[in-house]
Design an enzyme around this catalytic site. Structure first.
Site, PDB file in Angstrom:
ATOM      1  CE  LYS A  82      -8.412  -2.590   7.936  1.00 41.54           C
ATOM      2  NZ  LYS A  82      -9.507  -3.134   7.102  1.00 41.54           N
TER       3      LYS A  82
ATOM      4  CG  ASP B 209       8.515  -8.735   8.216  1.00 39.51           C
ATOM      5  OD1 ASP B 209       7.349  -8.629   8.647  1.00 39.51           O
ATOM      6  OD2 ASP B 209       9.524  -8.730   8.956  1.00 39.51           O
TER       7      ASP B 209
ATOM      8  CG  HIS C  85     -17.359  -4.148   2.731  1.00 39.87           C
ATOM      9  ND1 HIS C  85     -16.124  -4.725   2.545  1.00 39.87           N
ATOM     10  CD2 HIS C  85     -17.804  -4.591   3.935  1.00 39.87           C
ATOM     11  CE1 HIS C  85     -15.833  -5.478   3.588  1.00 39.87           C
ATOM     12  NE2 HIS C  85     -16.833  -5.412   4.450  1.00 39.87           N
TER      13      HIS C  85
END
Length: 429
Positions: A269, A285, A383
């Site tokens: 991911k 796409d 983050h």
């Protein structure tokens, strides 16, 4: 001269960044007005792209900097809502740049069209009949889309196989044809679907069977892109961690992901955190790219890491990423969406193959950024510091207060909306 190395870019205002990009690229006045307007995608254009339109949905569009790929500088547009992704990719690209940059390559632009045939009296006889008529089928498919043939593409080969031939299979037998189609610089979905639909009657006639599905496959394993980097350990030094410690930690993290699907899903991911924003920004796409990438990660029969990280004899960290990359630079949203056109302009690429190579380089960089953070200070430190601004906005902060609230959230290590609301109320009294 165009360069992807722009020190202090993150410190500039949005207006200053826009002006710099305008100076770096030969936009026409009309393009400047369109690309940098408040709403680049006109509602009339959106209404003709999909059905039941009620508006448009915007994502932040940032620039991945410092990318040196095959000796060429790339400024990489990235459309994503998640904090730290663009910063992380740019940070790693700077490190890899110091080590000589990324090297990439791509295979030919061959996509796959599938035709499913059922109900054959003898599937093995039908298979041989297809092989005998191979050239006629290829010719018929190319006749159905002459414009792609004129551009140097078209069907290059045909393969046929029997599925569920084993008598113990719980499914019925079927014959599957693969048309291998060079789509040149188009992603090619419409080209492929037109071709396979056009030859379906001919295939039925040859096989004495019934054709049901005739459609492209998004598992584009004949359209691969590869990225590679070699990083001396001294470039990986971070805080109290030596370069060798960081290198070894990254290799162990890769080994974890390659051995355990629970880790591999999150690991991969993170790779797609780098890939998807570029695919989206260029009007491609991203669902097709995601599906193909995850299928490729499971090609061994187990779901594994998309990247590999190792150590060479000199002690350098070596990273590699190879994925199917079904992207295009012509057709579809790439030429309809104004920001997709701008993204391709900024990238300054010449072909779909080149775009695919840039995309996998960004994916490799993003993976290294995540792993480097995980094996040192942890993922949250960087983050959450970047995420603090979004938390401040969610709590109602505006203008200069966003920075004030975000800074205090980081200092108190309480990056949550409840705390941000307290701070907003404190500073607005």
């Amino acid at each position: 001269m165009k360069t992807s190395r722009i020190p202090g870019f993150y410190k500039m205002t949005v207006d200053e960044r826009q002006e710099l990009i305008k100076e770096m690229h030969p936009f026409s006045e009309q393009e400047k007005d369109e690309f940098f307007s408040i709403s680049p995608l006109a509602i009339d254009t959106a209404d003709n792209m999909i059905e039941n339109v009620i508006g448009t949905f915007q994502l932040p569009l940032g620039l991945g900097l410092n990318f040196l790929i095959n000796g060429k500088d790339y400024v990489v547009p990235m459309a994503i809502e998640e904090a730290s992704v663009v910063a992380s990719a740019s940070h790693i690209a700077k490190i890899v740049r110091q080590a000589g940059g990324f090297t990439t390559e791509a295979t030919g632009r061959v996509m796959i069209g599938q035709i499913q045939v059922v109900g054959c009296t003898d599937f093995y006889v039908a298979k041989e009949a297809i092989i005998t008529e191979k050239e006629n089928i290829i010719m018929a498919a190319n006749t159905a889309y002459p414009s792609i043939v004129a551009r140097g593409g078209g069907v290059e080969d045909l393969e046929v196989r029997i599925l569920n031939g084993d008598s113990d299979s719980k499914y019925g037998q079927m014959l599957i044809l693969h048309l291998y189609i060079n789509t040149v610089d188009a992603m090619g979905a419409n080209i492929i679907n037109t071709m396979v639909e056009s030859v379906a009657p001919l295939v039925e006639e040859i096989t004495n069977g019934k054709v049901y599905l005739r459609i492209l496959s998004n598992y584009a394993d004949r359209s691969l892109a590869r990225a590679h980097c070699i990083i001396p350990p001294e470039l990986l030094e971070t805080g109290g961690f030596s370069g060798e410690e960081v290198r070894d930690g990254i290799i162990h993290a890769f080994e974890f992901a390659d051995s355990d699907p629970y880790r591999a899903v999150t690991h991969n991911k993170g790779i797609m955190n780098g890939i998807d924003p570029v695919v989206i920004a260029t009007g491609n796409d991203w669902r097709a790219v995601e599906a193909g990438a995850h299928a490729y990660a499971a090609r061994s029969g187990a779901y594994r890491s998309m990247t590999t990280w190792s150590k060479d004899q000199a002690g350098n960290l070596v990273g590699e990423l190879e994925l199917p990359m079904s992207v295009g630079t012509v057709g579809g949203a790439t030429k309809v969406h104004p920001l997709a056109k701008m993204a391709l302009n900024i990238l300054d690429i010449k072909s779909a193959q080149e775009l695919a190579q840039v995309i996998v380089a960004v994916g490799l960089a993003q993976n290294l950024g995540a792993l480097k953070a995980l094996v040192t200070d942890g993922i949250q430190k960087g983050h959450m510091a970047l995420h603090s601004r979004s938390v401040a906005i969610a709590a109602g902060a505006t203008g200069e207060m966003i920075d004030i609230v975000a800074r205090e959230l980081v200092e108190t290590k309480q990056i949550r909306v409840g705390k941000a609301i307290e701070l907003v109320e404190k500073y607005t009294k």
